[in-house]
Design a protein around this motif. Structure first.
Motif, PDB file in Angstrom:
ATOM      1  N   ASP A 106      -6.550  -9.044 -15.662  1.00 21.29           N
ATOM      2  CA  ASP A 106      -7.052  -8.611 -16.964  1.00 21.29           C
ATOM      3  C   ASP A 106      -8.563  -8.388 -16.959  1.00 21.29           C
ATOM      4  OD1 ASP A 106      -7.573 -11.488 -16.854  1.00 21.29           O
ATOM      5  OD2 ASP A 106      -5.536 -11.667 -17.637  1.00 21.29           O
ATOM      6  N   ASP A 107      -9.308  -9.267 -16.252  1.00 23.06           N
ATOM      7  CA  ASP A 107     -10.763  -9.088 -16.200  1.00 23.06           C
ATOM      8  C   ASP A 107     -11.135  -7.865 -15.370  1.00 23.06           C
ATOM      9  OD1 ASP A 107      -9.912 -10.277 -13.850  1.00 23.06           O
ATOM     10  OD2 ASP A 107     -11.354 -11.924 -13.895  1.00 23.06           O
ATOM     11  N   ILE A 108     -10.374  -7.618 -14.303  1.00 26.20           N
ATOM     12  CA  ILE A 108     -10.606  -6.421 -13.496  1.00 26.20           C
ATOM     13  C   ILE A 108     -10.363  -5.175 -14.346  1.00 26.20           C
ATOM     14  CG2 ILE A 108      -9.878  -5.121 -11.457  1.00 26.20           C
ATOM     15  CD1 ILE A 108      -8.982  -7.761 -10.209  1.00 26.20           C
ATOM     16  N   ASP A 109      -9.268  -5.185 -15.069  1.00 26.32           N
ATOM     17  CA  ASP A 109      -8.893  -4.039 -15.897  1.00 26.32           C
ATOM     18  C   ASP A 109      -9.923  -3.783 -16.997  1.00 26.32           C
ATOM     19  OD1 ASP A 109      -6.898  -2.009 -16.823  1.00 26.32           O
ATOM     20  OD2 ASP A 109      -6.857  -3.315 -18.575  1.00 26.32           O
ATOM     21  N   LEU A 110     -10.381  -4.844 -17.674  1.00 29.64           N
ATOM     22  CA  LEU A 110     -11.371  -4.672 -18.733  1.00 29.64           C
ATOM     23  C   LEU A 110     -12.684  -4.133 -18.166  1.00 29.64           C
ATOM     24  CD1 LEU A 110     -12.076  -5.048 -21.753  1.00 29.64           C
ATOM     25  CD2 LEU A 110     -12.945  -7.315 -21.159  1.00 29.64           C
ATOM     26  N   SER A 111     -13.126  -4.697 -17.050  1.00 30.67           N
ATOM     27  CA  SER A 111     -14.354  -4.218 -16.412  1.00 30.67           C
ATOM     28  C   SER A 111     -14.228  -2.741 -16.048  1.00 30.67           C
ATOM     29  CB  SER A 111     -14.653  -5.035 -15.149  1.00 30.67           C
ATOM     30  OG  SER A 111     -14.843  -6.400 -15.431  1.00 30.67           O
ATOM     31  N   TYR A 112     -13.074  -2.376 -15.519  1.00 27.77           N
ATOM     32  CA  TYR A 112     -12.858  -0.989 -15.081  1.00 27.77           C
ATOM     33  C   TYR A 112     -12.826  -0.037 -16.277  1.00 27.77           C
ATOM     34  CZ  TYR A 112     -10.979   2.792 -12.195  1.00 27.77           C
ATOM     35  OH  TYR A 112     -10.815   3.983 -11.522  1.00 27.77           O
ATOM     36  N   GLN A 113     -12.200  -0.469 -17.379  1.00 29.08           N
ATOM     37  CA  GLN A 113     -12.177   0.359 -18.580  1.00 29.08           C
ATOM     38  C   GLN A 113     -13.586   0.587 -19.123  1.00 29.08           C
ATOM     39  OE1 GLN A 113      -8.729  -0.081 -21.485  1.00 29.08           O
ATOM     40  NE2 GLN A 113      -8.715  -2.099 -20.521  1.00 29.08           N
ATOM     41  N   VAL A 114     -14.421  -0.426 -19.069  1.00 27.80           N
ATOM     42  CA  VAL A 114     -15.809  -0.286 -19.520  1.00 27.80           C
ATOM     43  C   VAL A 114     -16.562   0.697 -18.630  1.00 27.80           C
ATOM     44  CG1 VAL A 114     -18.005  -1.521 -19.740  1.00 27.80           C
ATOM     45  CG2 VAL A 114     -15.906  -2.530 -20.666  1.00 27.80           C
ATOM     46  N   LEU A 115     -16.335   0.630 -17.311  1.00 29.60           N
ATOM     47  CA  LEU A 115     -16.948   1.591 -16.404  1.00 29.60           C
ATOM     48  C   LEU A 115     -16.528   3.016 -16.741  1.00 29.60           C
ATOM     49  CD1 LEU A 115     -16.607  -0.102 -12.884  1.00 29.60           C
ATOM     50  CD2 LEU A 115     -18.680   0.105 -14.256  1.00 29.60           C
ATOM     51  N   GLN A 116     -15.247   3.185 -17.070  1.00 29.50           N
ATOM     52  CA  GLN A 116     -14.742   4.519 -17.401  1.00 29.50           C
ATOM     53  C   GLN A 116     -15.359   5.073 -18.682  1.00 29.50           C
ATOM     54  OE1 GLN A 116     -10.466   3.561 -17.159  1.00 29.50           O
ATOM     55  NE2 GLN A 116     -10.339   4.972 -15.426  1.00 29.50           N
ATOM     56  N   LYS A 117     -15.900   4.190 -19.511  1.00 30.32           N
ATOM     57  CA  LYS A 117     -16.617   4.627 -20.710  1.00 30.32           C
ATOM     58  C   LYS A 117     -18.054   5.034 -20.395  1.00 30.32           C
ATOM     59  CE  LYS A 117     -13.627   4.068 -24.100  1.00 30.32           C
ATOM     60  NZ  LYS A 117     -13.264   5.173 -25.037  1.00 30.32           N
ATOM     61  N   GLY A 118     -18.410   4.945 -19.119  1.00 25.52           N
ATOM     62  CA  GLY A 118     -19.754   5.317 -18.708  1.00 25.52           C
ATOM     63  C   GLY A 118     -20.790   4.233 -18.892  1.00 25.52           C
ATOM     64  N   LYS A 119     -20.349   2.997 -19.114  1.00 27.48           N
ATOM     65  CA  LYS A 119     -21.265   1.879 -19.327  1.00 27.48           C
ATOM     66  C   LYS A 119     -21.617   1.203 -18.002  1.00 27.48           C
ATOM     67  CE  LYS A 119     -21.197   2.362 -23.807  1.00 27.48           C
ATOM     68  NZ  LYS A 119     -22.393   2.800 -24.574  1.00 27.48           N
ATOM     69  N   ASP A 120     -22.698   0.424 -18.030  1.00 29.48           N
ATOM     70  CA  ASP A 120     -23.158  -0.292 -16.842  1.00 29.48           C
ATOM     71  C   ASP A 120     -22.828  -1.776 -16.957  1.00 29.48           C
ATOM     72  OD1 ASP A 120     -24.362   2.030 -15.780  1.00 29.48           O
ATOM     73  OD2 ASP A 120     -26.189   1.678 -16.946  1.00 29.48           O
ATOM     74  N   ASN A 121     -22.111  -2.291 -15.957  1.00 30.04           N
ATOM     75  CA  ASN A 121     -21.846  -3.724 -15.872  1.00 30.04           C
ATOM     76  C   ASN A 121     -22.901  -4.376 -14.991  1.00 30.04           C
ATOM     77  OD1 ASN A 121     -19.527  -3.386 -17.410  1.00 30.04           O
ATOM     78  ND2 ASN A 121     -18.189  -3.202 -15.633  1.00 30.04           N
ATOM     79  N   PHE A 122     -23.280  -5.604 -15.340  1.00 30.51           N
ATOM     80  CA  PHE A 122     -24.367  -6.274 -14.631  1.00 30.51           C
ATOM     81  C   PHE A 122     -23.968  -7.682 -14.193  1.00 30.51           C
ATOM     82  CE2 PHE A 122     -26.626  -3.161 -17.185  1.00 30.51           C
ATOM     83  CZ  PHE A 122     -27.605  -2.696 -16.317  1.00 30.51           C
ATOM     84  N   TYR A 123     -24.415  -8.028 -12.993  1.00 33.28           N
ATOM     85  CA  TYR A 123     -24.447  -9.417 -12.548  1.00 33.28           C
ATOM     86  C   TYR A 123     -25.854  -9.924 -12.812  1.00 33.28           C
ATOM     87  CZ  TYR A 123     -25.085 -13.323  -9.314  1.00 33.28           C
ATOM     88  OH  TYR A 123     -25.406 -14.543  -8.756  1.00 33.28           O
ATOM     89  N   PHE A 124     -25.958 -11.025 -13.580  1.00 31.65           N
ATOM     90  CA  PHE A 124     -27.248 -11.583 -13.998  1.00 31.65           C
ATOM     91  C   PHE A 124     -27.402 -12.960 -13.377  1.00 31.65           C
ATOM     92  CE2 PHE A 124     -29.675 -13.987 -17.332  1.00 31.65           C
ATOM     93  CZ  PHE A 124     -30.870 -13.290 -17.235  1.00 31.65           C
ATOM     94  N   HIS A 125     -28.374 -13.100 -12.475  1.00 29.18           N
ATOM     95  CA  HIS A 125     -28.466 -14.328 -11.684  1.00 29.18           C
ATOM     96  C   HIS A 125     -29.383 -15.390 -12.281  1.00 29.18           C
ATOM     97  CE1 HIS A 125     -32.472 -13.008 -10.381  1.00 29.18           C
ATOM     98  NE2 HIS A 125     -32.636 -14.219  -9.869  1.00 29.18           N
ATOM     99  N   GLN A 126     -30.070 -15.075 -13.374  1.00 31.36           N
ATOM    100  CA  GLN A 126     -31.129 -15.976 -13.844  1.00 31.36           C
ATOM    101  C   GLN A 126     -30.628 -17.140 -14.698  1.00 31.36           C
ATOM    102  OE1 GLN A 126     -34.578 -13.876 -15.376  1.00 31.36           O
ATOM    103  NE2 GLN A 126     -34.241 -12.212 -13.937  1.00 31.36           N
ATOM    104  N   THR A 127     -29.348 -17.305 -14.797  1.00 34.28           N
ATOM    105  CA  THR A 127     -28.769 -18.530 -15.349  1.00 34.28           C
ATOM    106  C   THR A 127     -27.507 -18.843 -14.555  1.00 34.28           C
ATOM    107  OG1 THR A 127     -28.036 -19.679 -17.357  1.00 34.28           O
ATOM    108  CG2 THR A 127     -27.351 -17.388 -17.109  1.00 34.28           C
ATOM    109  N   THR A 128     -27.211 -20.112 -14.404  1.00 33.56           N
ATOM    110  CA  THR A 128     -26.057 -20.542 -13.619  1.00 33.56           C
ATOM    111  C   THR A 128     -25.084 -21.306 -14.502  1.00 33.56           C
ATOM    112  OG1 THR A 128     -27.426 -20.725 -11.622  1.00 33.56           O
ATOM    113  CG2 THR A 128     -25.300 -21.858 -11.597  1.00 33.56           C
TER     114      THR A 128
END
Length: 387
Positions: free
Chosen positions: A201-223
């Motif tokens: 489900d998380d893969i699918d949601l991430s992929y759908q957001v990409l298909q909308k032309g949006k940018d997904n980010f990995y943010f390392h400044q908090t753990t």
């Protein structure tokens, strides 16, 4: 309202308690709300929520509706401009949401933000950042090619190894343990696909957001601490659902030949079998010493009664304790951190700094009667009542 934190729970009452405690602290300087959706738990999760967190919105489902539908129900009740999908077996730092919000507001084409995740022993979880699992990328994962050729880009896309764990940047896929995004975007793509019970489900949601032309980010400044093994027992049911989830994703988004589909199903079977075996609880060595970092010496006697071993009391003096001579002498010790005086952020920092040095870690959440932790990301963890 700035932020709604959605926590979907299924029978992990003690992890849920610690998670909600950490989220409450992290929302002190953020206009936000917590929504806990209980998916028909068989333990006393809901009783605990009513007793300890009566101010938190609790939605009680009568049965386990799955990860996608449970979260969709939570988001439907949310009022925040942003939402954060958060696993109950996580612990966020006190400044996590402030940092992620500030980062999100600087992005013009924001999709989903994920963060650096570590397990209960302080080790980085590589699924914090991933690539789209196309048939080729999935093949490199199943065959372990990303381990054999860590510098060859065509083999390292599954775990987005173009970014280091300490480097923020664009990625394709983020993990459902922590997904931060605009609520309108979540609703625009239809949320999690309820045709998938869990796992892709998380893969699918991430992929759908990409298909909308949006940018997904990995943010390392908090753990964020993610115990990982707690939400799902890796057994035969896991293997079956993992296969179903991968089949669901491929059938929805990719067209592949019969030969390759058959090959991938064999690969998925062996990969999920490996995960099942990996998930079996490993024999752990008993700690040779227990070190309690607290301001309450009375806890020592209580812990000695339940642990059956001597517990050494150490007044907590901040992160400088990490470099103390005492630690160098106590290889093989279990470190118990009292959240009354050790913040969640400090707990996370300590786990990261002392990882792979022979220590195990447990936390006593503030105003709680148990200690909690996990020695690796393949076991269910340990809960021990102390009062």
């Amino acid at each position: 309202m700035q932020l709604s934190v959605i926590i979907l729970n299924y029978s992990v009452r003690f992890f849920l308690e610690q998670c909600v405690l950490s989220v409450q602290k992290a929302l002190e300087n953020v206009e936000g709300e917590i929504i806990v959706v209980d998916n028909g738990s068989f333990d006393d999760s809901c009783t605990m929520m009513h007793t300890r967190f009566p101010e938190v919105k609790l939605i009680q489902n009568t049965k386990n509706l799955g990860f996608p539908k449970g979260n969709n129900i939570g988001v439907a009740a949310a009022k925040g401009n942003y939402i954060c999908i958060l696993n109950p077996d996580t612990v966020v730092a006190e400044d996590t949401f402030e940092k992620v919000l500030n980062f999100a507001k600087t992005q013009e084409n924001l999709g989903i933000v994920g963060v650096k995740l570590i397990d209960g022993s302080g080790n980085f979880l590589p699924e914090s950042k991933r690539g789209v699992p196309t048939p080729w990328v999935a093949f490199t994962k199943v065959m372990g090619l990303y381990r054999w050729f860590p510098t060859v880009s065509i083999f390292t896309k599954y775990y987005a190894q173009h970014l280091r764990p300490d480097q923020t940047g664009k990625v394709d896929i983020l993990v459902g343990a922590f997904m931060f995004l605009p609520r309108e975007l979540y609703l625009e793509v239809g949320g999690f696909d309820e045709n998938c019970f869990m796992y892709s489900d998380d893969i699918d949601l991430s992929y759908q957001v990409l298909q909308k032309g949006k940018d997904n980010f990995y943010f390392h400044q908090t753990t964020v601490l993610h115990y990982k093994g707690e939400s799902t027992i890796k057994d035969g049911i896991y293997m079956k659902r993992f296969q179903e989830a991968m089949r669901f994703f491929y059938q929805k988004h990719f067209k592949v030949s019969f030969f390759f589909e058959t090959f991938m199903q064999l690969g998925i079977f062996f990969f999920s079998l490996f995960k099942t075996l990996q998930g079996k609880t490993m024999n752990q060595k008993e700690p040779n010493t227990y070190l309690l970092y607290s301001s309450n010496e009375k806890l020592v006697k209580e812990l000695q009664l339940v642990l059956g071993k001597k517990v050494l009391f150490q007044p907590y003096e901040g992160e400088k304790m990490v470099n103390s001579c005492l630690f160098k002498r106590k290889h093989g010790a279990e470190i118990i951190l009292d959240n009354e005086v050790v913040s969640f952020k400090e707990c996370i920092v300590i786990l990261e700094l002392l990882k792979n040095q022979g220590f195990t870690f447990k936390i006593i959440p503030k105003s709680s009667n148990f200690l909690i932790g996990s020695n690796n990301n393949n076991e269910r963890g340990m809960i021990l009542k102390i009062r």
